[in-house]
Design a protein around this motif. Structure first.
Motif, PDB file in Angstrom:
ATOM      1  N   ASN A   1       0.828  -1.202   0.000  1.00  0.00           N
ATOM      2  CA  ASN A   1       0.000   0.000   0.000  1.00  0.00           C
ATOM      3  C   ASN A   1       0.867   1.258   0.000  1.00  0.00           C
ATOM      4  O   ASN A   1       0.596   2.214  -0.734  1.00  0.00           O
ATOM      5  CB  ASN A   1      -0.896   0.032   1.242  1.00  0.00           C
TER       6      ASN A   1
ATOM      7  N   GLY B   1      -5.531  -2.719  -6.658  1.00  0.00           N
ATOM      8  CA  GLY B   1      -5.873  -3.230  -5.316  1.00  0.00           C
ATOM      9  C   GLY B   1      -7.238  -3.885  -5.315  1.00  0.00           C
ATOM     10  O   GLY B   1      -8.108  -3.565  -6.126  1.00  0.00           O
ATOM     11  N   THR B   2      -7.400  -4.808  -4.399  1.00  0.00           N
ATOM     12  CA  THR B   2      -8.688  -5.508  -4.303  1.00  0.00           C
ATOM     13  C   THR B   2      -9.604  -4.832  -3.287  1.00  0.00           C
ATOM     14  O   THR B   2     -10.787  -5.155  -3.195  1.00  0.00           O
ATOM     15  CB  THR B   2      -8.480  -6.960  -3.832  1.00  0.00           C
ATOM     16  N   GLY B   3      -9.051  -3.941  -2.479  1.00  0.00           N
ATOM     17  CA  GLY B   3      -9.854  -3.326  -1.419  1.00  0.00           C
ATOM     18  C   GLY B   3      -9.936  -4.220  -0.198  1.00  0.00           C
ATOM     19  O   GLY B   3     -10.648  -3.936   0.758  1.00  0.00           O
TER      20      GLY B   3
ATOM     21  N   LEU C   1      -6.246  -4.075   3.629  1.00  0.00           N
ATOM     22  CA  LEU C   1      -6.235  -3.654   5.039  1.00  0.00           C
ATOM     23  C   LEU C   1      -7.124  -4.534   5.912  1.00  0.00           C
ATOM     24  O   LEU C   1      -6.872  -4.674   7.109  1.00  0.00           O
ATOM     25  CB  LEU C   1      -6.650  -2.186   5.159  1.00  0.00           C
TER      26      LEU C   1
ATOM     27  N   ASP D   1       4.943   6.119   5.125  1.00  0.00           N
ATOM     28  CA  ASP D   1       5.244   6.567   3.749  1.00  0.00           C
ATOM     29  C   ASP D   1       5.057   8.063   3.644  1.00  0.00           C
ATOM     30  O   ASP D   1       4.483   8.692   4.528  1.00  0.00           O
ATOM     31  CB  ASP D   1       4.372   5.810   2.740  1.00  0.00           C
TER      32      ASP D   1
ATOM     33  N   TYR E   1     -13.362  -1.373   0.986  1.00  0.00           N
ATOM     34  CA  TYR E   1     -13.428   0.092   1.058  1.00  0.00           C
ATOM     35  C   TYR E   1     -12.200   0.695   0.388  1.00  0.00           C
ATOM     36  O   TYR E   1     -11.076   0.310   0.649  1.00  0.00           O
ATOM     37  CB  TYR E   1     -13.520   0.580   2.513  1.00  0.00           C
TER      38      TYR E   1
ATOM     39  N   ILE F   1      -4.416   9.983   3.775  1.00  0.00           N
ATOM     40  CA  ILE F   1      -5.845   9.608   3.792  1.00  0.00           C
ATOM     41  C   ILE F   1      -6.606  10.720   4.512  1.00  0.00           C
ATOM     42  O   ILE F   1      -6.205  11.138   5.603  1.00  0.00           O
ATOM     43  CB  ILE F   1      -6.042   8.280   4.564  1.00  0.00           C
TER      44      ILE F   1
ATOM     45  N   LYS G   1       2.087   1.761  -3.395  1.00  0.00           N
ATOM     46  CA  LYS G   1       0.983   2.089  -4.313  1.00  0.00           C
ATOM     47  C   LYS G   1       0.519   3.531  -4.159  1.00  0.00           C
ATOM     48  O   LYS G   1       0.206   4.215  -5.132  1.00  0.00           O
ATOM     49  CB  LYS G   1      -0.221   1.161  -4.031  1.00  0.00           C
ATOM     50  N   TYR G   2       0.414   3.974  -2.872  1.00  0.00           N
ATOM     51  CA  TYR G   2      -0.184   5.297  -2.643  1.00  0.00           C
ATOM     52  C   TYR G   2       0.857   6.394  -2.383  1.00  0.00           C
ATOM     53  O   TYR G   2       0.551   7.411  -1.771  1.00  0.00           O
ATOM     54  CB  TYR G   2      -1.205   5.214  -1.496  1.00  0.00           C
TER      55      TYR G   2
ATOM     56  N   VAL H   1     -10.577   4.655  -0.756  1.00  0.00           N
ATOM     57  CA  VAL H   1     -10.785   6.101  -0.653  1.00  0.00           C
ATOM     58  C   VAL H   1     -11.134   6.672  -2.023  1.00  0.00           C
ATOM     59  O   VAL H   1     -12.123   7.360  -2.202  1.00  0.00           O
ATOM     60  CB  VAL H   1      -9.527   6.795  -0.073  1.00  0.00           C
TER      61      VAL H   1
HETATM   62  P1  ADP Z   1      -6.567  -1.592  -1.761  1.00  0.00           P
HETATM   63  O1  ADP Z   1      -6.486  -2.931  -2.345  1.00  0.00           O
HETATM   64  O2  ADP Z   1      -7.471  -0.687  -2.482  1.00  0.00           O
HETATM   65  O3  ADP Z   1      -5.234  -1.009  -1.483  1.00  0.00           O
HETATM   66  P2  ADP Z   1      -6.725  -1.744   1.056  1.00  0.00           P
HETATM   67  O4  ADP Z   1      -7.711  -2.421   1.924  1.00  0.00           O
HETATM   68  O5  ADP Z   1      -5.332  -2.186   1.158  1.00  0.00           O
HETATM   69  O6  ADP Z   1      -7.279  -1.833  -0.379  1.00  0.00           O
HETATM   70  O7  ADP Z   1      -6.800  -0.202   1.389  1.00  0.00           O
HETATM   71  C1  ADP Z   1      -8.053   0.459   1.442  1.00  0.00           C
HETATM   72  C2  ADP Z   1      -7.914   1.883   1.020  1.00  0.00           C
HETATM   73  O8  ADP Z   1      -7.180   2.608   2.019  1.00  0.00           O
HETATM   74  C3  ADP Z   1      -7.150   2.069  -0.227  1.00  0.00           C
HETATM   75  O9  ADP Z   1      -7.994   1.954  -1.346  1.00  0.00           O
HETATM   76  C4  ADP Z   1      -6.581   3.462  -0.085  1.00  0.00           C
HETATM   77  O10 ADP Z   1      -7.559   4.395  -0.491  1.00  0.00           O
HETATM   78  C5  ADP Z   1      -6.377   3.604   1.394  1.00  0.00           C
HETATM   79  N1  ADP Z   1      -4.964   3.366   1.787  1.00  0.00           N
HETATM   80  C6  ADP Z   1      -4.456   2.217   2.270  1.00  0.00           C
HETATM   81  N2  ADP Z   1      -3.131   2.366   2.547  1.00  0.00           N
HETATM   82  C7  ADP Z   1      -2.819   3.650   2.232  1.00  0.00           C
HETATM   83  C8  ADP Z   1      -1.611   4.419   2.279  1.00  0.00           C
HETATM   84  N3  ADP Z   1      -0.452   3.901   2.726  1.00  0.00           N
HETATM   85  N4  ADP Z   1      -1.653   5.711   1.878  1.00  0.00           N
HETATM   86  C9  ADP Z   1      -2.817   6.225   1.436  1.00  0.00           C
HETATM   87  N5  ADP Z   1      -3.985   5.573   1.356  1.00  0.00           N
HETATM   88  C10 ADP Z   1      -3.977   4.291   1.747  1.00  0.00           C
END
Ligand code: ADP
Length: 463
Positions: free
Chosen positions: A368, A426-428, A431, A396, A414, A401, A371-372, A416
């Motif tokens: 994550n 991502g699969t959502g 987390l 990071d 879920y 968020i 990715k973000y 964002v």
């Molecule tokens: P995904 O597969 O979409 O990454 P996650 O369950 O891992 O699904 O994360 C859920 C959401 O939380 C993500 O879609 C993203 O919007 C937000 N998120 C997770 N980790 C981070 C991060 N390190 N920085 C910013 N946003 C994050």
């Protein structure tokens, strides 16, 4: 046959009270009887003794006016006085009845008196008539020369006692019935919440989860009702979450499938002949299949973590070793996005953890982070032991968020930025897997984030 608690309680009350009262009745009855008889005996013994003092002279033929004396005396004290000689033969009777004169009496009281003892006793001479006998020996120079037997009617005592006993038993039964009624009322009060609860539980069992019972009291039953309500709320919430999860999962699975179908159809029915375009389409199909794969993999992983039968293999592990492996694994991906990925871990931290579960958690968090975080950013993993806790941070310098989204990011599916979801691949579920994994390890996870500055996930693991 099923007997309701109400009747059991009422019946028990009735029986207990009646038995106790009857026992008390019996004790009172016998105590009173003894008291009355003793009182009567004491009074008549005095009379018997008086007669005994003078009887010797008559029995030995020395004083002939005795019959008149005892008749008057007997009449006065309302008793029959009988004089007996040494052998137990009647020599005088205050009733002056001839048939008894010369008869040998064998009453135990007579025999006791002739042995030199005083005695008393009672006897029913007929159904109605109750008599008390009192005897004294008549002595002359310490020799027993005869006996005096006094008998008096004590039917009045019997009647008084009988009527008392009848009243006491009647009151005991009435008391028992009253207690039974109170018991019934009480048990209705007690069992009403139980009945309400039973009905509610039955409705829940039929699948109607939206059940609440009124909380009538603060005692154990009130607590039970409260506990039921909490359980019902949780059950309903759990059911809703499950339905949402199924709907979301179907939706997530459906979109790549629709894309694959659309791509395959346009290749099958279209008149495209260009191999490059074909390859491009197949490439798209391939990445949709990858996406499906990831989804199914994450769903299975989540199911495995949520399975109550999952047992962890907790062993002492080098934490820096686990973190280093993850960083090495993710390095190529970070490099591709021009992100610096680093680990800051003391070498000597060993902690009892399940290696696979912790690796899975860290992999998702680092993934994550990469990715973000836009190119040029940093992702860092650090760990330290703080007393009884191991603290691991994944930080990071990414997009962050928004605060209002923070409580939601651990929910299944879920995201964002919904629109960008597909793009990041991502699969959502990442987390959710992280949260379940940390929970399984017995720890907690928290997140702090500032939009456009970065995010820090902090995991605390107990020993
Ligand atoms: P995904 O597969 O979409 O990454 P996650 O369950 O891992 O699904 O994360 C859920 C959401 O939380 C993500 O879609 C993203 O919007 C937000 N998120 C997770 N980790 C981070 C991060 N390190 N920085 C910013 N946003 C994050």
């Amino acid at each position: 046959m099923r007997i309701s608690i109400r009747w059991k309680l009422a019946g028990t009350y009735f029986i207990m009270i009646v038995l106790t009262l009857l026992l008390a009745d019996w004790l009172a009855y016998t105590a009173l009887k003894d008291h009355y008889l003793q009182e009567r005996e004491d009074a008549y013994r005095v009379h018997t003794n008086v007669v005994g003092t003078y009887a010797g002279e008559y029995i030995l033929g020395e004083y002939m006016a005795m019959p008149t004396l005892i008749r008057d005396y007997g009449n006065q004290v309302d008793a029959r006085v009988v004089l007996l000689n040494r052998q137990g033969y009647v020599v005088g009777d205050s009733f002056n009845e001839q048939w008894i004169i010369g008869m040998q009496l064998k009453h135990p009281e007579v025999q006791a008196a002739l042995r030199g003892e005083t005695a008393s006793g009672t006897q029913y001479v007929s159904d109605e008539e109750w008599v008390m006998y009192i005897s004294v020996p008549v002595t002359r120079q310490k020799e027993v020369v005869g006996a005096v037997l006094l008998s008096t009617d004590i039917t009045d005592i019997g009647e008084a006692l009988d009527s008392l006993l009848r009243r006491m038993v009647l009151f005991s039964l009435l008391g028992g019935m009253l207690a039974g009624l109170i018991g019934l009322w009480l048990s209705v009060e007690v069992t009403r919440p139980v009945q309400e609860l039973t009905e509610a539980v039955e409705r829940v069992a039929m699948g109607n989860l939206d059940q609440r019972v009124p909380v009538h009291s603060r005692d154990e039953l009130g607590q039970l009702a409260k506990a039921f309500n909490t359980m019902a709320i949780k059950l309903a919430r759990f059911d809703r979450t499950r339905q949402e999860f199924i709907a979301n999962a179907s939706h997530e699975l459906k979109s790549p499938l629709s894309s694959i179908k659309a791509l395959a159809e346009s290749l099958t029915y279209g008149d495209e002949r260009d191999v490059v375009v074909y390859k491009e389409y197949l490439n798209d199909i391939n990445s949709e299949v990858d996406r499906l794969n990831r989804l199914v993999h994450d769903l299975l992983k989540l199911a495995q973590l949520e399975d109550e039968n999952t047992v962890l293999q907790k062993e002492l592990q080098s934490i820096s070793d686990i973190i280093q492996r993850i960083v090495n694994l993710m390095k190529p991906q970070a490099k591709l996005k021009e992100i610096s990925l680093r680990a800051y871990t003391p070498e000597d931290i060993f902690w009892p953890v399940d290696r696979d579960t912790l690796s899975g958690v860290l992999l998702n968090l680092v993934d994550n982070g990469i990715k973000y975080t836009p190119p040029g950013g940093r992702v860092e993993v650090e760990c330290q032991s703080q007393g009884e806790e191991l603290v691991i941070r994944v930080a990071d310098t990414g997009e962050g968020i928004p605060p209002e989204e923070l409580p939601l990011i651990f929910e299944r599916f879920y995201r964002v930025d919904k629109a960008r979801a597909r793009q990041t691949g991502g699969t959502g579920l990442g987390l959710s897997i992280v949260e379940e994994g940390v929970k399984l390890l017995g720890g907690t996870i928290s997140v702090e984030s500032e939009p456009a500055r970065g995010t820090v996930f902090t995991i605390n693991l107990p020993k």
